[in-house]
Motif scaffolding. Structure first.
Motif, PDB file in Angstrom:
ATOM      1  N   ALA A 239       0.846  -1.197   0.000  1.00  0.00           N
ATOM      2  CA  ALA A 239       0.000   0.000   0.000  1.00  0.00           C
ATOM      3  C   ALA A 239       0.875   1.239   0.000  1.00  0.00           C
ATOM      4  CB  ALA A 239      -0.934   0.016   1.205  1.00  0.00           C
ATOM      5  N   VAL A 240       0.406   2.289  -0.705  1.00  0.00           N
ATOM      6  CA  VAL A 240       1.185   3.519  -0.840  1.00  0.00           C
ATOM      7  C   VAL A 240       0.285   4.731  -0.640  1.00  0.00           C
ATOM      8  CG1 VAL A 240       2.678   4.886  -2.343  1.00  0.00           C
ATOM      9  CG2 VAL A 240       2.698   2.392  -2.517  1.00  0.00           C
ATOM     10  N   PHE A 241       0.656   5.595   0.307  1.00  0.00           N
ATOM     11  CA  PHE A 241       0.050   6.919   0.416  1.00  0.00           C
ATOM     12  C   PHE A 241       0.835   7.876  -0.482  1.00  0.00           C
ATOM     13  CE2 PHE A 241      -1.480   5.253   4.495  1.00  0.00           C
ATOM     14  CZ  PHE A 241      -2.762   5.786   4.561  1.00  0.00           C
ATOM     15  N   CYS A 242       0.148   8.853  -1.070  1.00  0.00           N
ATOM     16  CA  CYS A 242       0.794   9.832  -1.948  1.00  0.00           C
ATOM     17  C   CYS A 242       0.426  11.254  -1.526  1.00  0.00           C
ATOM     18  CB  CYS A 242       0.358   9.624  -3.405  1.00  0.00           C
ATOM     19  SG  CYS A 242       0.772   7.989  -4.060  1.00  0.00           S
ATOM     20  N   THR A 243       1.364  12.189  -1.711  1.00  0.00           N
ATOM     21  CA  THR A 243       1.123  13.587  -1.343  1.00  0.00           C
ATOM     22  C   THR A 243      -0.156  14.112  -1.952  1.00  0.00           C
ATOM     23  OG1 THR A 243       3.508  13.954  -1.377  1.00  0.00           O
ATOM     24  CG2 THR A 243       2.107  15.907  -1.313  1.00  0.00           C
ATOM     25  N   ASN A 244      -0.368  13.815  -3.221  1.00  0.00           N
ATOM     26  CA  ASN A 244      -1.571  14.285  -3.907  1.00  0.00           C
ATOM     27  C   ASN A 244      -1.964  13.300  -4.995  1.00  0.00           C
ATOM     28  OD1 ASN A 244      -0.042  14.994  -6.333  1.00  0.00           O
ATOM     29  ND2 ASN A 244       0.639  16.827  -5.249  1.00  0.00           N
ATOM     30  N   ASP A 245      -3.060  13.596  -5.666  1.00  0.00           N
ATOM     31  CA  ASP A 245      -3.588  12.666  -6.666  1.00  0.00           C
ATOM     32  C   ASP A 245      -2.682  12.547  -7.888  1.00  0.00           C
ATOM     33  OD1 ASP A 245      -5.734  12.236  -5.028  1.00  0.00           O
ATOM     34  OD2 ASP A 245      -7.080  13.618  -6.077  1.00  0.00           O
ATOM     35  N   LEU A 246      -1.950  13.618  -8.221  1.00  0.00           N
ATOM     36  CA  LEU A 246      -1.044  13.536  -9.366  1.00  0.00           C
ATOM     37  C   LEU A 246       0.156  12.650  -9.054  1.00  0.00           C
ATOM     38  CD1 LEU A 246      -1.076  17.169 -10.815  1.00  0.00           C
ATOM     39  CD2 LEU A 246      -2.347  15.158 -11.581  1.00  0.00           C
ATOM     40  N   VAL A 247       0.642  12.684  -7.820  1.00  0.00           N
ATOM     41  CA  VAL A 247       1.686  11.742  -7.408  1.00  0.00           C
ATOM     42  C   VAL A 247       1.155  10.317  -7.545  1.00  0.00           C
ATOM     43  CG1 VAL A 247       3.069  10.913  -5.471  1.00  0.00           C
ATOM     44  CG2 VAL A 247       2.834  13.362  -5.856  1.00  0.00           C
ATOM     45  N   ALA A 248      -0.099  10.119  -7.145  1.00  0.00           N
ATOM     46  CA  ALA A 248      -0.724   8.801  -7.268  1.00  0.00           C
ATOM     47  C   ALA A 248      -0.799   8.375  -8.732  1.00  0.00           C
ATOM     48  CB  ALA A 248      -2.118   8.815  -6.648  1.00  0.00           C
ATOM     49  N   LEU A 249      -1.080   9.309  -9.623  1.00  0.00           N
ATOM     50  CA  LEU A 249      -1.145   8.996 -11.051  1.00  0.00           C
ATOM     51  C   LEU A 249       0.210   8.503 -11.554  1.00  0.00           C
ATOM     52  CD1 LEU A 249      -2.595   9.034 -13.799  1.00  0.00           C
ATOM     53  CD2 LEU A 249      -1.965  11.442 -14.006  1.00  0.00           C
ATOM     54  N   GLY A 250       1.286   9.213 -11.167  1.00  0.00           N
ATOM     55  CA  GLY A 250       2.621   8.772 -11.567  1.00  0.00           C
ATOM     56  C   GLY A 250       2.957   7.410 -10.997  1.00  0.00           C
ATOM     57  N   ALA A 251       2.539   7.183  -9.736  1.00  0.00           N
ATOM     58  CA  ALA A 251       2.802   5.890  -9.102  1.00  0.00           C
ATOM     59  C   ALA A 251       2.046   4.771  -9.810  1.00  0.00           C
ATOM     60  CB  ALA A 251       2.416   5.952  -7.628  1.00  0.00           C
ATOM     61  N   LEU A 252       0.801   5.030 -10.210  1.00  0.00           N
ATOM     62  CA  LEU A 252       0.013   4.017 -10.907  1.00  0.00           C
ATOM     63  C   LEU A 252       0.682   3.581 -12.201  1.00  0.00           C
ATOM     64  CD1 LEU A 252      -3.627   5.399 -10.456  1.00  0.00           C
ATOM     65  CD2 LEU A 252      -2.682   3.318  -9.431  1.00  0.00           C
ATOM     66  N   ARG A 253       1.244   4.543 -12.929  1.00  0.00           N
ATOM     67  CA  ARG A 253       1.913   4.187 -14.177  1.00  0.00           C
ATOM     68  C   ARG A 253       3.154   3.331 -13.903  1.00  0.00           C
ATOM     69  NH1 ARG A 253       4.411   8.136 -18.936  1.00  0.00           N
ATOM     70  NH2 ARG A 253       5.644   6.488 -19.930  1.00  0.00           N
ATOM     71  N   ARG A 254       3.924   3.723 -12.887  1.00  0.00           N
ATOM     72  CA  ARG A 254       5.146   2.969 -12.585  1.00  0.00           C
ATOM     73  C   ARG A 254       4.813   1.555 -12.115  1.00  0.00           C
ATOM     74  NH1 ARG A 254       8.616   0.457 -13.115  1.00  0.00           N
ATOM     75  NH2 ARG A 254      10.836   0.643 -12.558  1.00  0.00           N
ATOM     76  N   LEU A 255       3.764   1.426 -11.319  1.00  0.00           N
ATOM     77  CA  LEU A 255       3.338   0.098 -10.870  1.00  0.00           C
ATOM     78  C   LEU A 255       2.935  -0.763 -12.059  1.00  0.00           C
ATOM     79  CD1 LEU A 255       1.188   1.082  -7.749  1.00  0.00           C
ATOM     80  CD2 LEU A 255       3.338  -0.212  -7.717  1.00  0.00           C
ATOM     81  N   SER A 256       2.200  -0.166 -12.989  1.00  0.00           N
ATOM     82  CA  SER A 256       1.753  -0.906 -14.168  1.00  0.00           C
ATOM     83  C   SER A 256       2.942  -1.380 -14.994  1.00  0.00           C
ATOM     84  CB  SER A 256       0.839  -0.011 -15.018  1.00  0.00           C
ATOM     85  OG  SER A 256       0.445  -0.672 -16.206  1.00  0.00           O
ATOM     86  N   GLU A 257       3.948  -0.511 -15.151  1.00  0.00           N
ATOM     87  CA  GLU A 257       5.135  -0.891 -15.927  1.00  0.00           C
ATOM     88  C   GLU A 257       5.911  -2.014 -15.239  1.00  0.00           C
ATOM     89  OE1 GLU A 257       5.995   3.507 -17.952  1.00  0.00           O
ATOM     90  OE2 GLU A 257       7.375   2.679 -16.467  1.00  0.00           O
ATOM     91  N   ALA A 258       5.812  -2.071 -13.916  1.00  0.00           N
ATOM     92  CA  ALA A 258       6.512  -3.122 -13.167  1.00  0.00           C
ATOM     93  C   ALA A 258       5.681  -4.395 -13.060  1.00  0.00           C
ATOM     94  CB  ALA A 258       6.854  -2.604 -11.767  1.00  0.00           C
ATOM     95  N   GLY A 259       4.504  -4.406 -13.707  1.00  0.00           N
ATOM     96  CA  GLY A 259       3.652  -5.583 -13.667  1.00  0.00           C
ATOM     97  C   GLY A 259       2.894  -5.738 -12.365  1.00  0.00           C
ATOM     98  N   ARG A 260       2.756  -4.643 -11.615  1.00  0.00           N
ATOM     99  CA  ARG A 260       2.031  -4.681 -10.345  1.00  0.00           C
ATOM    100  C   ARG A 260       0.658  -4.054 -10.556  1.00  0.00           C
ATOM    101  NH1 ARG A 260       5.788  -5.018  -6.234  1.00  0.00           N
ATOM    102  NH2 ARG A 260       4.025  -5.586  -4.913  1.00  0.00           N
ATOM    103  N   ARG A 261      -0.374  -4.760 -10.202  1.00  0.00           N
ATOM    104  CA  ARG A 261      -1.744  -4.288 -10.400  1.00  0.00           C
ATOM    105  C   ARG A 261      -2.226  -3.496  -9.184  1.00  0.00           C
ATOM    106  NH1 ARG A 261      -4.603  -9.781 -10.818  1.00  0.00           N
ATOM    107  NH2 ARG A 261      -3.087 -10.084  -9.121  1.00  0.00           N
ATOM    108  N   CYS A 262      -3.015  -2.495  -9.460  1.00  0.00           N
ATOM    109  CA  CYS A 262      -3.680  -1.732  -8.400  1.00  0.00           C
ATOM    110  C   CYS A 262      -5.182  -1.942  -8.557  1.00  0.00           C
ATOM    111  CB  CYS A 262      -3.348  -0.239  -8.516  1.00  0.00           C
ATOM    112  SG  CYS A 262      -4.225   0.811  -7.313  1.00  0.00           S
TER     113      CYS A 262
END
Length: 334
Positions: A239-262
């Motif tokens: 689980a990951v908390f993010c400063t704001n929703d745009l940080v979360a957006l960047g994190a979602l893309r990186r997770l997807s590239e690493a094959g990790r589903r959210c």
């Protein structure tokens, strides 16, 4: 150029009567009001705002200083500020202070603003803030003794999310933060996370909290980069908390590239509840409040203090926030 004298001549009244009508004085005879308004419309008269400002010693001008123009969070608050300001005959100007260029600070001081709202997260030059105070500009988010302060109460939704994660079996919980450690510990989100994580059974390894050392990156870039570092250090994060929703957006893309589903592999929580967050994949769980209403309140504080400084002393305004649970959170995988 059409003047008030021209309006008075067309309406067959005095210049003083024209001024009284334009200032909405109640004692003007209705028939004179009608004549003046008709003359203004026929002549397409536009008042000289600069002359009016000099006479009143008020420019009806509110400035907004921010760092990240691309973050919709600020845009939604600014919309509330602008709407309320416009209703009360004030204009707003946005100043993007994304670097330390002195000419930008000079430009703000030269505008002779009536109010200035500070959405910056970094420290501003002392000479700049001193000049703002010298000009008696009504300030928001500067120092406690010289401005209105806005404090978002993030503690209740943070505790709610931490409880949800605990119930879902999460132990390896991280935080991606756009600023430095000092600001993280001073912010209610960071303070709550650090003080309460052991109580909720989360791993207390400080390397699970990642800070940003590149102030030139946008929030989504920070989220993408820090999430990559997080996965290198803690591939088992759930689980990951993010400063704001745009940080979360960047994190979602990186997770997807690493094959990790959210949220199946990693739950993600943002903050600010920007309108776009509902359209992320998955829709992002976030911390919310009514930003347009809040913006209107900021403009109201400024305008009321301009009109009557003694009756509206500077104070700290606490904004209540709440958790908006969407589909980016799920129980941790066994």
């Amino acid at each position: 150029m059409i003047t008030r004298n021209d309006v008075a001549k067309r309406a067959g009244v005095s210049v003083g009567t024209v001024s009284n009508v334009m200032n909405n004085k109640s004692f003007v005879k209705p028939e004179h009001v009608e004549k003046v308004r008709k003359a203004i419309e026929e002549l397409n008269y536009i008042p000289d705002f600069n002359a009016k400002s000099m006479a009143r010693r008020c420019n009806n001008h509110i400035g907004i200083a921010l760092y990240e123009m691309t973050n919709p969070y600020h845009a939604e608050i600014i919309q509330g500020i602008e709407e309320y300001a416009a209703e009360h005959n004030f204009m707003t100007t946005i100043f993007v202070l994304n670097n330390s260029s002195p000419h930008k600070y000079h430009a703000i001081c030269e505008r002779r603003l009536d109010g200035l709202v500070n959405f910056m997260t970094n420290d501003l030059p002392h000479a700049f803030t001193a000049e703002l105070k010298r000009q008696k500009i009504v300030l928001v988010n500067f120092t406690a003794e010289d401005s209105f302060l806005i404090v978002n109460d993030y503690t209740p939704p943070m505790l709610e999310y931490m409880h949800i994660l605990q119930e879902g079996g999460h132990r390896k919980v991280a935080y991606l933060w756009t600023g430095d450690e000092v600001r993280f510990r001073a912010d209610m989100r960071g303070k709550t996370f650090l003080e309460e994580r052991e109580k909720y059974g989360f791993d207390t390894d400080d390397s699970l909290v990642l800070f940003n050392d590149d102030v030139m990156q946008t929030s989504e870039q920070v989220g993408y980069r820090l999430c990559g570092l997080l996965l290198e250090r803690h591939p088992d994060v759930t689980a990951v908390f993010c400063t704001n929703d745009l940080v979360a957006l960047g994190a979602l893309r990186r997770l997807s590239e690493a094959g990790r589903r959210c949220p199946e592999d990693v739950s993600v929580i943002g903050c600010d509840d920007i309108a776009l967050g509902e359209y992320f994949n998955p829709p992002i769980s976030t911390i919310s409040f009514d930003k347009r209403r809040h913006g209107a309140e900021i403009a109201q504080w400024i305008i009321e203090k301009i009109a009557d400084p003694k009756s509206h002393p500077y104070q700290t305004m606490v904004v209540s926030t709440y958790a908006k649970l969407r589909k980016s959170i799920a129980p941790a995988k066994k």
